[in-house]
Design an enzyme around this catalytic site. Structure first.
Site, PDB file in Angstrom:
ATOM      1  N   CYS A  84      25.182 -32.683   8.071  1.00  0.00           N
ATOM      2  CA  CYS A  84      24.127 -31.885   8.716  1.00  0.00           C
ATOM      3  C   CYS A  84      24.146 -30.440   8.209  1.00  0.00           C
ATOM      4  O   CYS A  84      23.789 -30.203   7.061  1.00  0.00           O
ATOM      5  CB  CYS A  84      24.226 -32.013  10.222  1.00  0.00           C
ATOM      6  SG  CYS A  84      22.670 -31.649  11.050  1.00  0.00           S
ATOM      7  N   HIS A 182      25.463 -37.464  11.719  1.00  0.00           N
ATOM      8  CA  HIS A 182      26.803 -37.139  12.231  1.00  0.00           C
ATOM      9  C   HIS A 182      27.655 -38.389  12.416  1.00  0.00           C
ATOM     10  O   HIS A 182      27.723 -38.912  13.532  1.00  0.00           O
ATOM     11  CB  HIS A 182      26.669 -36.439  13.589  1.00  0.00           C
ATOM     12  CG  HIS A 182      26.075 -35.077  13.524  1.00  0.00           C
ATOM     13  ND1 HIS A 182      26.833 -33.931  13.514  1.00  0.00           N
ATOM     14  CD2 HIS A 182      24.789 -34.663  13.449  1.00  0.00           C
ATOM     15  CE1 HIS A 182      26.050 -32.866  13.447  1.00  0.00           C
ATOM     16  NE2 HIS A 182      24.792 -33.290  13.403  1.00  0.00           N
ATOM     17  N   GLU A 184      30.744 -38.586  12.696  1.00  0.00           N
ATOM     18  CA  GLU A 184      31.933 -38.330  13.530  1.00  0.00           C
ATOM     19  C   GLU A 184      31.674 -38.698  14.988  1.00  0.00           C
ATOM     20  O   GLU A 184      32.596 -38.836  15.779  1.00  0.00           O
ATOM     21  CB  GLU A 184      32.382 -36.863  13.399  1.00  0.00           C
ATOM     22  CG  GLU A 184      31.526 -35.816  14.098  1.00  0.00           C
ATOM     23  CD  GLU A 184      30.229 -35.477  13.352  1.00  0.00           C
ATOM     24  OE1 GLU A 184      29.916 -36.136  12.352  1.00  0.00           O
ATOM     25  OE2 GLU A 184      29.542 -34.531  13.805  1.00  0.00           O
TER      26      GLU A 184
HETATM   27  N1  GLN Z   1      19.614 -27.229  12.122  1.00  0.00           N
HETATM   28  C1  GLN Z   1      20.955 -26.857  11.794  1.00  0.00           C
HETATM   29  C2  GLN Z   1      21.003 -25.882  10.616  1.00  0.00           C
HETATM   30  O1  GLN Z   1      20.010 -25.525  10.065  1.00  0.00           O
HETATM   31  C3  GLN Z   1      21.809 -28.069  11.481  1.00  0.00           C
HETATM   32  C4  GLN Z   1      22.024 -28.891  12.729  1.00  0.00           C
HETATM   33  C5  GLN Z   1      23.324 -29.628  12.789  1.00  0.00           C
HETATM   34  O2  GLN Z   1      24.238 -29.398  11.991  1.00  0.00           O
HETATM   35  N2  GLN Z   1      23.460 -30.499  13.754  1.00  0.00           N
HETATM   36  O3  GLN Z   1      22.074 -25.488  10.244  1.00  0.00           O
END
Ligand code: GLN
Length: 206
Positions: A84, A182, A184
């Site tokens: 992410c 994610h 995890e």
């Molecule tokens: N929207 C977040 C960002 O731009 C990422 C979201 C996340 O890691 N769950 O960093």
């Protein structure tokens, strides 16, 4: 590091979702440690960059004097897995970045931040993942997607259904791997296991 020993894998612990990654890596037999300081970066065989907020992680990396060192280790081939926000930090290019936002880079991809839009802030989906014989349960939280990939980037997973069907959400390029989602969260450890294998192989070949 002596060859054959468990790989020492750091989890970047400046902001975000650290504990679950440490637990997942430990479960798989890696030596999992938090990383906040330059001397800790020197001692790891691989690194996980967790989800969180990429703009905040970027600022803290610069404030803590980690950005240059991490860039050097990434160019020298250190395995890194980004989830992410971690995917955003590994990307060479960001669409919808904050004006002053920087990345570590290394992955020849363009990511779009918060790509799925407000209506679908968070969602879950079963995804086919390259090399796995059954789908992974993917949890997306304000996730990015990969909008463009360079020629040496392997696509590992795409969104299977819904308005974003076909969007790329997992990639690998050499020792760098990233997912928009994610892994995890939940008990499926296959993606972390893949990263532990990448790190062990890189360590053996040093
Ligand atoms: N929207 C977040 C960002 O731009 C990422 C979201 C996340 O890691 N769950 O960093």
């Amino acid at each position: 590091m002596t060859s054959g020993a468990a790989p020492r894998i750091g989890v970047l612990a400046v902001q975000g979702d650290v504990r679950e990654h440490l637990a997942a890596l430990t479960e798989l037999g890696a030596t999992a440690v938090t990383v906040r300081r330059p001397e800790e970066v020197e001692r790891i065989d691989g690194l996980v960059i967790p989800g969180g907020e990429s703009t905040v992680i970027d600022k803290l990396l610069r404030a803590f004097g980690l950005q240059t060192l991490l860039r050097e280790r990434i160019s020298a081939g250190m395995p890194v897995y980004g989830s992410c926000a971690g995917m955003i930090l590994l990307a060479d290019r960001i669409a919808d970045a904050r004006p002053d936002q920087q990345t570590l880079g290394g992955l020849d991809i363009t990511v779009r931040r918060n790509a799925f839009g407000r209506q679908v802030d968070s969602f879950e989906q079963q995804l086919d993942f390259a090399g796995f014989d059954s789908p992974v349960h993917a949890v997306f939280i304000r996730a990015p997607w990969v909008e463009q990939t360079g020629p040496t980037v392997e696509v590992l997973a795409r969104v299977g259904e819904g308005p974003a069907a076909g969007r790329i959400v997992a990639v690998r390029q050499g020792n760098l791997m990233a997912t928009s989602f994610h892994p995890e969260v939940g008990s499926d450890r296959r993606i972390h296991a893949e990263f532990v294998t990448i790190t062990s192989n890189a360590k053996e070949s040093v």
